[in-house]
Scaffold this active site. Structure first.
Site, PDB file in Angstrom:
ATOM      1  N   HIS A  14     -13.168  -3.209  -5.134  1.00  0.00           N
ATOM      2  CA  HIS A  14     -14.491  -3.760  -4.813  1.00  0.00           C
ATOM      3  C   HIS A  14     -14.942  -3.254  -3.461  1.00  0.00           C
ATOM      4  O   HIS A  14     -14.169  -2.684  -2.686  1.00  0.00           O
ATOM      5  CB  HIS A  14     -14.481  -5.289  -4.854  1.00  0.00           C
ATOM      6  N   CYS A  33     -13.842  -3.307   4.786  1.00  0.00           N
ATOM      7  CA  CYS A  33     -14.128  -3.701   3.401  1.00  0.00           C
ATOM      8  C   CYS A  33     -15.503  -3.206   2.937  1.00  0.00           C
ATOM      9  O   CYS A  33     -15.831  -3.305   1.760  1.00  0.00           O
ATOM     10  CB  CYS A  33     -14.044  -5.210   3.247  1.00  0.00           C
ATOM     11  N   HIS A  39     -12.259  -0.482  -2.001  1.00  0.00           N
ATOM     12  CA  HIS A  39     -10.816  -0.573  -1.803  1.00  0.00           C
ATOM     13  C   HIS A  39     -10.278  -1.519  -2.866  1.00  0.00           C
ATOM     14  O   HIS A  39     -11.041  -2.214  -3.527  1.00  0.00           O
ATOM     15  CB  HIS A  39     -10.483  -1.082  -0.390  1.00  0.00           C
ATOM     16  N   HIS A  41      -7.245  -4.348  -4.636  1.00  0.00           N
ATOM     17  CA  HIS A  41      -6.305  -5.456  -4.441  1.00  0.00           C
ATOM     18  C   HIS A  41      -5.518  -5.668  -5.718  1.00  0.00           C
ATOM     19  O   HIS A  41      -6.006  -5.399  -6.823  1.00  0.00           O
ATOM     20  CB  HIS A  41      -7.048  -6.761  -4.137  1.00  0.00           C
ATOM     21  N   ASP A  79      -9.598  -6.204 -15.007  1.00  0.00           N
ATOM     22  CA  ASP A  79      -8.370  -5.478 -14.696  1.00  0.00           C
ATOM     23  C   ASP A  79      -8.619  -3.970 -14.676  1.00  0.00           C
ATOM     24  O   ASP A  79      -9.168  -3.411 -15.629  1.00  0.00           O
ATOM     25  CB  ASP A  79      -7.280  -5.819 -15.716  1.00  0.00           C
ATOM     26  N   HIS A  80      -8.211  -3.339 -13.579  1.00  0.00           N
ATOM     27  CA  HIS A  80      -8.375  -1.903 -13.354  1.00  0.00           C
ATOM     28  C   HIS A  80      -9.836  -1.471 -13.429  1.00  0.00           C
ATOM     29  O   HIS A  80     -10.165  -0.419 -13.970  1.00  0.00           O
ATOM     30  CB  HIS A  80      -7.485  -1.079 -14.298  1.00  0.00           C
ATOM     31  N   GLU A 124      -6.508 -13.068  -3.177  1.00  0.00           N
ATOM     32  CA  GLU A 124      -6.920 -11.684  -2.975  1.00  0.00           C
ATOM     33  C   GLU A 124      -5.806 -10.882  -2.313  1.00  0.00           C
ATOM     34  O   GLU A 124      -5.596  -9.711  -2.627  1.00  0.00           O
ATOM     35  CB  GLU A 124      -8.189 -11.648  -2.118  1.00  0.00           C
TER      36      GLU A 124
END
Length: 145
Positions: A14, A33, A39, A41, A79-80, A124
């Site tokens: 994100h 960020c 980047h 997580h 996801d991904h 996070e």
């Protein structure tokens, strides 16, 4: 009252950026960020339901059903993925942990039986998490419900 929690993990990217702020303000507030490429997580999502165990099954809810609902409503979508670009129901949302917790609640609330969902907690990082219990709880805590 029994509280039952299912924990799932997913990885996503994100970028924290607000179109309501100047470029300088975005970098001042979001620092690294705000990187234009984003980047990632490795998130941990905890979904908690509450209720009385069924006398026949001994369960508040079947964990298999919790897993299915959580995956269908949230994990399979995020996801991904890059949360800013790949998830239609996050369009226009600044994907902070706080906002993601709210949006995940909204999705999960659709999948769980009415009144069963108690809390959504999104980790996070190892040190940062946000929890949300829905608008009804917000009103109760504010003394206006």
């Amino acid at each position: 009252m029994v509280y039952l929690t299912r924990r799932v993990t997913f990885s996503a990217a994100h970028r924290l950026w607000s179109n309501h702020l100047t470029e300088e303000e975005n970098y001042q507030i979001y620092d690294k960020c705000a990187n234009p490429n984003g980047h990632g997580h490795n998130y941990i999502l905890e979904v908690t339901v509450h209720g009385q165990p069924d006398p026949k099954t001994g369960m508040v809810m079947n964990l298999t059903d919790m897993k299915k609902i959580t995956n269908e409503q949230v994990v399979d979508w995020v996801d991904h993925k890059h949360l800013n670009y790949d998830v239609p129901w996050l369009e226009g949302v600044i994907p902070t942990a706080e906002m993601l917790a709210i949006k995940f609640w909204e999705r999960l609330e659709r999948g769980f039986p009415t009144g069963l969902l108690y809390e959504v907690t999104l980790h996070e990082t190892e040190n940062n998490s946000a929890s949300y219990r829905g608008e009804h709880t917000d009103a109760l805590e504010a003394g206006i419900a």
